[in-house]
Design an enzyme around this catalytic site. Structure first.
Site, PDB file in Angstrom:
ATOM      1  N   ARG A 108       8.794   6.546  -3.698  1.00  0.00           N
ATOM      2  CA  ARG A 108       8.905   5.960  -2.359  1.00  0.00           C
ATOM      3  C   ARG A 108       7.553   6.057  -1.688  1.00  0.00           C
ATOM      4  O   ARG A 108       6.640   6.732  -2.184  1.00  0.00           O
ATOM      5  CB  ARG A 108       9.958   6.688  -1.521  1.00  0.00           C
ATOM      6  N   GLY A 109       7.433   5.415  -0.542  1.00  0.00           N
ATOM      7  CA  GLY A 109       6.230   5.591   0.250  1.00  0.00           C
ATOM      8  C   GLY A 109       6.338   6.867   1.082  1.00  0.00           C
ATOM      9  O   GLY A 109       7.422   7.420   1.273  1.00  0.00           O
ATOM     10  N   CYS A 157       6.217  14.410   7.031  1.00  0.00           N
ATOM     11  CA  CYS A 157       5.720  13.024   6.998  1.00  0.00           C
ATOM     12  C   CYS A 157       4.211  12.947   7.180  1.00  0.00           C
ATOM     13  O   CYS A 157       3.675  11.882   7.524  1.00  0.00           O
ATOM     14  CB  CYS A 157       6.432  12.165   8.045  1.00  0.00           C
ATOM     15  N   PHE A 216      16.711   6.510   4.365  1.00  0.00           N
ATOM     16  CA  PHE A 216      16.463   7.261   5.608  1.00  0.00           C
ATOM     17  C   PHE A 216      17.199   8.596   5.579  1.00  0.00           C
ATOM     18  O   PHE A 216      18.176   8.808   4.848  1.00  0.00           O
ATOM     19  CB  PHE A 216      16.913   6.453   6.830  1.00  0.00           C
ATOM     20  N   ALA A 217      16.693   9.501   6.422  1.00  0.00           N
ATOM     21  CA  ALA A 217      17.313  10.809   6.630  1.00  0.00           C
ATOM     22  C   ALA A 217      17.439  11.017   8.131  1.00  0.00           C
ATOM     23  O   ALA A 217      16.434  11.037   8.850  1.00  0.00           O
ATOM     24  CB  ALA A 217      16.459  11.906   6.012  1.00  0.00           C
ATOM     25  N   SER A 268      13.691  10.136   9.509  1.00  0.00           N
ATOM     26  CA  SER A 268      12.556   9.767   8.663  1.00  0.00           C
ATOM     27  C   SER A 268      12.982   8.649   7.725  1.00  0.00           C
ATOM     28  O   SER A 268      14.143   8.584   7.302  1.00  0.00           O
ATOM     29  CB  SER A 268      12.091  10.977   7.852  1.00  0.00           C
ATOM     30  N   ILE A 269      12.025   7.784   7.383  1.00  0.00           N
ATOM     31  CA  ILE A 269      12.305   6.638   6.521  1.00  0.00           C
ATOM     32  C   ILE A 269      11.242   6.570   5.430  1.00  0.00           C
ATOM     33  O   ILE A 269      10.047   6.659   5.708  1.00  0.00           O
ATOM     34  CB  ILE A 269      12.307   5.328   7.326  1.00  0.00           C
TER      35      ILE A 269
END
Length: 234
Positions: free
Chosen positions: A87-88, A185, A168-169, A154-155
């Site tokens: 993921r990014g 992040c 997402f979280a 967060s995504i």
């Protein structure tokens, strides 16, 4: 073997081309394997419904595909397992009390626009939080959802052949102290928050997941509008 799952709404039935599954608490590796399995099937069958997997994780840290690992602060001190994933984004924490959402969506139906997809996730969470009296918003150049200067969601997404994974979280009632072991992040001195912390009320992750399911069914069309306006290269 697929892990057990249940459906919040009509069992197994896709609504507006979207199927939502609640998976309960699941090890990160099992959830990752399930995502990869669904992505592979969607590559073979473009007519299959999109999926939204909702779950909690056992405590874990993850970091995306970046050469800069400084957000881990060295990693050796981390109290929970660490995974490097496709993921990014920088390091984050997942654990009980946090609603994980993994939309597995074919962006070939949605204008092949990753930025639109990220904004769609943010807007979905902003609207969800508004229903609980939380005035959440975006912050320029910082993907995620915020309450003033506090980060509540967060995504981080991955895309394979225009099919999304990860997601997402959303902090519901989680213990936020594991975030203290990293730079969440990659944002120095960021303050993390949760629905419980912002409202002073306790909510179950299942309850928040059910509310998100209803909203996702209503809002999925907002993501797909682009497919009518923009050509898709096949």
């Amino acid at each position: 073997m697929n892990p057990p799952s249940q459906f919040f709404g009509v069992a197994g039935e896709a609504i507006a081309g979207l199927r939502v599954r609640w998976l309960g608490r699941m090890e990160f590796t099992d959830a990752l394997a399930l995502q990869e399995e669904i992505v592979a099937k969607k590559r073979e069958d473009r007519s299959s419904a999109d999926d939204l997997l909702l779950l909690e994780h056992e405590p874990v840290y993850t970091i995306g595909r970046t050469p800069d690992k400084s957000s881990l602060l060295g990693a050796a001190h981390l109290p929970h397992p660490l995974f490097f994933i496709n993921r990014g984004g920088q390091a984050t924490y997942h654990g009980p009390g946090q609603l994980m959402g993994y939309p597995i969506i074919d962006l070939r139906r949605c204008g092949q626009d990753l930025h639109r997809y990220l904004r769609w996730i943010e807007q979905l969470l902003i609207e969800l939080l508004a229903d609980y009296g939380i005035a959440a918003s975006r912050r320029e150049s910082l993907t995620g959802v915020w309450v003033e200067n506090r980060k509540i969601a967060s995504i981080g997404v991955g895309v394979r052949h225009w099919i999304t994974m990860h997601g997402f979280a959303l902090n519901v009632r989680s213990d936020l102290s594991p975030f203290n072991h990293i730079v969440p992040c990659g944002i120095n001195k960021v303050a993390m928050t949760s629905i419980e912390k912002e409202t002073g009320n306790k909510f179950s992750v299942v309850e928040i997941g059910e509310a998100l399911e209803k909203l996702a069914f209503d809002r999925i069309i907002d993501l797909r509008v682009a497919s009518e306006a923009q050509p898709i290269n096949i």
